[in-house]
Write a protein that holds these residues in place. Sequence first.
Motif, PDB file in Angstrom:
ATOM      1  N   ASP A  55       0.277  -1.470   0.488  1.00  0.00           N
ATOM      2  CA  ASP A  55       0.221   0.213  -0.114  1.00  0.00           C
ATOM      3  C   ASP A  55       0.535   1.799  -0.454  1.00  0.00           C
ATOM      4  N   ASN A  56       1.963   0.591   0.084  1.00  0.00           N
ATOM      5  CA  ASN A  56       2.866   2.168   0.043  1.00  0.00           C
ATOM      6  C   ASN A  56       4.452   2.257  -1.207  1.00  0.00           C
ATOM      7  N   VAL A  57       4.499   3.038  -1.148  1.00  0.00           N
ATOM      8  CA  VAL A  57       6.013   3.517  -1.691  1.00  0.00           C
ATOM      9  C   VAL A  57       6.870   4.674  -1.018  1.00  0.00           C
ATOM     10  N   GLY A  58       8.150   4.636  -1.208  1.00  0.00           N
ATOM     11  CA  GLY A  58       8.518   6.132  -0.794  1.00  0.00           C
ATOM     12  C   GLY A  58       9.093   6.750  -1.931  1.00  0.00           C
ATOM     13  N   PRO A  59       9.068   8.048  -1.569  1.00  0.00           N
ATOM     14  CA  PRO A  59       9.825   9.066  -2.611  1.00  0.00           C
ATOM     15  C   PRO A  59      11.073   8.605  -3.531  1.00  0.00           C
ATOM     16  N   SER A  60      11.445   7.656  -3.138  1.00  0.00           N
ATOM     17  CA  SER A  60      12.750   7.270  -4.028  1.00  0.00           C
ATOM     18  C   SER A  60      12.389   5.366  -4.755  1.00  0.00           C
ATOM     19  N   GLY A  61      10.831   5.394  -4.451  1.00  0.00           N
ATOM     20  CA  GLY A  61      10.925   4.338  -5.518  1.00  0.00           C
ATOM     21  C   GLY A  61      10.317   3.087  -4.981  1.00  0.00           C
ATOM     22  N   ARG A  62      10.842   3.026  -3.324  1.00  0.00           N
ATOM     23  CA  ARG A  62      10.837   1.609  -2.410  1.00  0.00           C
ATOM     24  C   ARG A  62      10.233   1.085  -1.423  1.00  0.00           C
ATOM     25  N   VAL A  63       9.595   0.480  -1.496  1.00  0.00           N
ATOM     26  CA  VAL A  63       8.308  -0.124  -0.762  1.00  0.00           C
ATOM     27  C   VAL A  63       8.426  -0.094   0.879  1.00  0.00           C
ATOM     28  N   GLY A  64       7.676   0.345   1.752  1.00  0.00           N
ATOM     29  CA  GLY A  64       8.213   0.280   2.320  1.00  0.00           C
ATOM     30  C   GLY A  64       9.200   1.396   2.970  1.00  0.00           C
ATOM     31  N   GLU A  65       9.723   2.063   2.521  1.00  0.00           N
ATOM     32  CA  GLU A  65      10.896   3.601   2.318  1.00  0.00           C
ATOM     33  C   GLU A  65      10.877   4.140   3.672  1.00  0.00           C
ATOM     34  N   LEU A  66       8.873   4.796   4.013  1.00  0.00           N
ATOM     35  CA  LEU A  66       8.727   5.254   5.352  1.00  0.00           C
ATOM     36  C   LEU A  66       7.897   4.546   6.409  1.00  0.00           C
ATOM     37  N   HIS A  67       7.997   3.360   6.754  1.00  0.00           N
ATOM     38  CA  HIS A  67       7.192   2.885   7.174  1.00  0.00           C
ATOM     39  C   HIS A  67       8.442   1.010   7.890  1.00  0.00           C
ATOM     40  N   ASP A  68      10.217   1.570   8.127  1.00  0.00           N
ATOM     41  CA  ASP A  68      10.751   0.488   8.230  1.00  0.00           C
ATOM     42  C   ASP A  68      10.678  -0.805   7.685  1.00  0.00           C
ATOM     43  N   GLY A  69      10.282  -0.213   5.890  1.00  0.00           N
ATOM     44  CA  GLY A  69      10.391  -1.920   5.098  1.00  0.00           C
ATOM     45  C   GLY A  69       8.953  -2.101   5.045  1.00  0.00           C
ATOM     46  N   ARG A  70       7.648  -2.138   5.872  1.00  0.00           N
ATOM     47  CA  ARG A  70       6.207  -2.642   6.038  1.00  0.00           C
ATOM     48  C   ARG A  70       6.148  -1.955   4.752  1.00  0.00           C
ATOM     49  N   TRP A  71       5.169  -3.470   3.642  1.00  0.00           N
ATOM     50  CA  TRP A  71       4.573  -3.445   2.639  1.00  0.00           C
ATOM     51  C   TRP A  71       2.607  -2.212   3.341  1.00  0.00           C
ATOM     52  N   TYR A  72       2.816  -2.676   4.326  1.00  0.00           N
ATOM     53  CA  TYR A  72       1.509  -1.470   4.857  1.00  0.00           C
ATOM     54  C   TYR A  72       1.768  -0.668   6.041  1.00  0.00           C
ATOM     55  N   GLY A  73       0.687   0.026   6.094  1.00  0.00           N
ATOM     56  CA  GLY A  73       1.101   1.392   7.268  1.00  0.00           C
ATOM     57  C   GLY A  73       1.143   2.095   6.179  1.00  0.00           C
ATOM     58  N   GLY A  74       1.130   3.127   4.461  1.00  0.00           N
ATOM     59  CA  GLY A  74       0.160   3.928   3.621  1.00  0.00           C
ATOM     60  C   GLY A  74      -1.179   4.444   4.035  1.00  0.00           C
ATOM     61  N   ASN A  75      -0.587   5.971   3.330  1.00  0.00           N
ATOM     62  CA  ASN A  75      -2.889   6.204   3.993  1.00  0.00           C
ATOM     63  C   ASN A  75      -3.256   5.518   2.675  1.00  0.00           C
ATOM     64  N   TYR A  76      -4.267   4.890   3.533  1.00  0.00           N
ATOM     65  CA  TYR A  76      -5.935   4.520   2.915  1.00  0.00           C
ATOM     66  C   TYR A  76      -5.193   3.152   2.437  1.00  0.00           C
ATOM     67  N   GLY A  77      -4.378   2.808   3.024  1.00  0.00           N
ATOM     68  CA  GLY A  77      -3.719   1.481   2.944  1.00  0.00           C
ATOM     69  C   GLY A  77      -4.670   0.258   3.264  1.00  0.00           C
ATOM     70  N   TRP A  78      -3.910  -0.758   3.924  1.00  0.00           N
ATOM     71  CA  TRP A  78      -3.667  -2.227   4.903  1.00  0.00           C
ATOM     72  C   TRP A  78      -4.491  -2.362   5.611  1.00  0.00           C
ATOM     73  N   GLN A  79      -3.503  -0.819   6.894  1.00  0.00           N
ATOM     74  CA  GLN A  79      -3.416  -0.938   8.206  1.00  0.00           C
ATOM     75  C   GLN A  79      -4.281   0.111   8.580  1.00  0.00           C
TER      76      GLN A  79
END
Length: 649
Positions: free
Chosen positions: A279-303
């Motif tokens: 549900d999230n990709v950081g500014p550099s294009g990496r999944v979990g970049e802003l959430h310690d590597g988690r694939w969940y945690g983005g806005n209106y996302g899985w969490q």
Amino acid sequence: MTEQIPRVVASVPVGAPPAWAILERRLFDALDEAWRAFAGRYCEGDGRLRYTGTLESRDGADDFYEAFFNWPTLYQLGGADDLLDACKHHWEGVTAQLTEFGYLVEEFERGYDWFHQGESLLLFYGICAADPRDERFAERAHRFAELYLPGSPAGNYDPAVDIIRAPHNGAGGPRYGVNEEWASYGADLTSMRPYGLPLRDLPGISSWDDLADPANAARMGAAMNERIGRGDVAVNLAATGLATNAWLYGHEDRFRDWALRYVEAWERRAAALGGILPDNVGPSGRVGELHDGRWYGGNYGWQWPHGVYSVGAAAVVAAVNTVLLTGGTDHLAVGRGPLDLVLRHGKQGPVSGTPMSISDRWLAELGEDADRTTLLVPNRHDDDGWFDFQPPQLGLPVWLWHAGMAEEDGDRLDRLWKASGYDWRVVRDFRNKEEAGHEAPWLAYLRGDNPGFPEAMLAAALGQVERRMALIAADRAAPDEFHIHHWQRLNPVLTEALLQLTTGTPQVLYNGGLLPTRLAYLDAERRRPGLPPDVAALVNDVGPDRTGVELVHTGLTGTRRVVVQAGAFGEHRITRAVVTAADTGYPGDLTSYVAPDATVVTRELEVGGPRLEVVLPPGRRIRIDLHLTLRAARPAHQHAGTIPAGRRP
């Protein structure tokens, strides 16, 4: 070469009019009364909504458009001639109103999340589809879509890493952060409490009650703006609707290419996670970049806050768009993934007594069956695993099946049916925000297991229109007292029943879906979309290579001419049609007390195109079994004024 449309003349006497046909025509009449009453009560002369309150946060723009979200659909199905002009009038009025509030820049959202932008665009998409020759809306469609193309001055898209730069985006470009009101996210935000903590890894904040501490509330707000308010999120997939809508006008490659490029970027991310759509990709294009590597945690996302309800909806919207753009089903996996993911973690349990964030929806949809054990799937995921178990939202898998007619999508619906603990045939009298939720009894009907569905569904729709009209009549609130959801709660227009029964199509995906109906109708006499007056239609068979429909002229005078079109965008080909016909003995001899029995036979005609014209004399009916080649032509916005007259086969 000018298109030659085969023509067939209905000859089977109606006799006793079928109840579904009478109810359907009554629903059209009721809806045309209802939208006029709503506009008279809640709209100003310039089309805007009567409202004297204030709007001080980012929230609110979508709710103004949502009051009219399905009005263009009613027009396309056969609503009043002046309804299309009313739709445009209200879009113009609301757009001016929201511009004054500061929500729009050059008629488009300044910057907001796509869970809500998708909702607000349904009115716009509907107008574009209903009248593609309107140059004002065509220009807007192109201008809005260009906001997301690589190289756009708005700067929403970063082509270097294939991301939309912020969860809130629009005509003002990426709008970093989440919500000014949430600079301090405290326990007093009681409406958000059912969804729990937006971020669950902040030291010293482990429960909602911890947010009662002002220092904790400030820390949560700051972290949300920094981590949830930056980078790309899966709900941005719904932005592909803008590009697809623009592409349907003139098939400009740049719109198709961007939409497919963006979907493919998310497909690559899901493939890298073993099929899980992050549900999230950081500014550099990496999944979990802003959430310690988690694939969940983005806005209106899985969490937070809705999980598959928001991620799955955006993914299915994008998947359906790819079918239009490519004519194939290769990209449906982006929509299938989230649904299959939660289905693998499903369990059995009752709705009542099971903690869930949106229980009121399911209590209404299931009624007395809320106490029965049924399939529950997790909507959300955090560090502790899957949680927030609810019944599957059927609109999402139904749209995958409808868009591609693939065997695996039909099999998924079979599994959901078998795992359900409630009777799919029951039509319950409710209306939710999306004006959806009756997919189960409709599917049971299409499978031959619910013959009373048309009458029950139409009766329920009429009852809901009556209730909305009573609520409008009883409404004494002043414009400065209106909640921003006030109007959508009172919108008396209903289209779910008509879409299912007349076109063989589920209700539109509410968070930004286009509406590629299986069938569409054009009034050949009045050169406009929709069923002609007095004509009722019933689709009772939908398959990968066929659609069955019955047309009935319920009136006593006036021959009607209706063009049946395969696909809202003319994308399917009718190879041949098998139609019913009767002998010429009707109405019989003047001295006879009873009408003669009509001998009904079938005959076949070659069509070889997307359209068939049906001539319906008064008191006649016809059954048509259409044999189809799906996605045989490039879809495009259609206009009834460009359809030539039919010819006899």
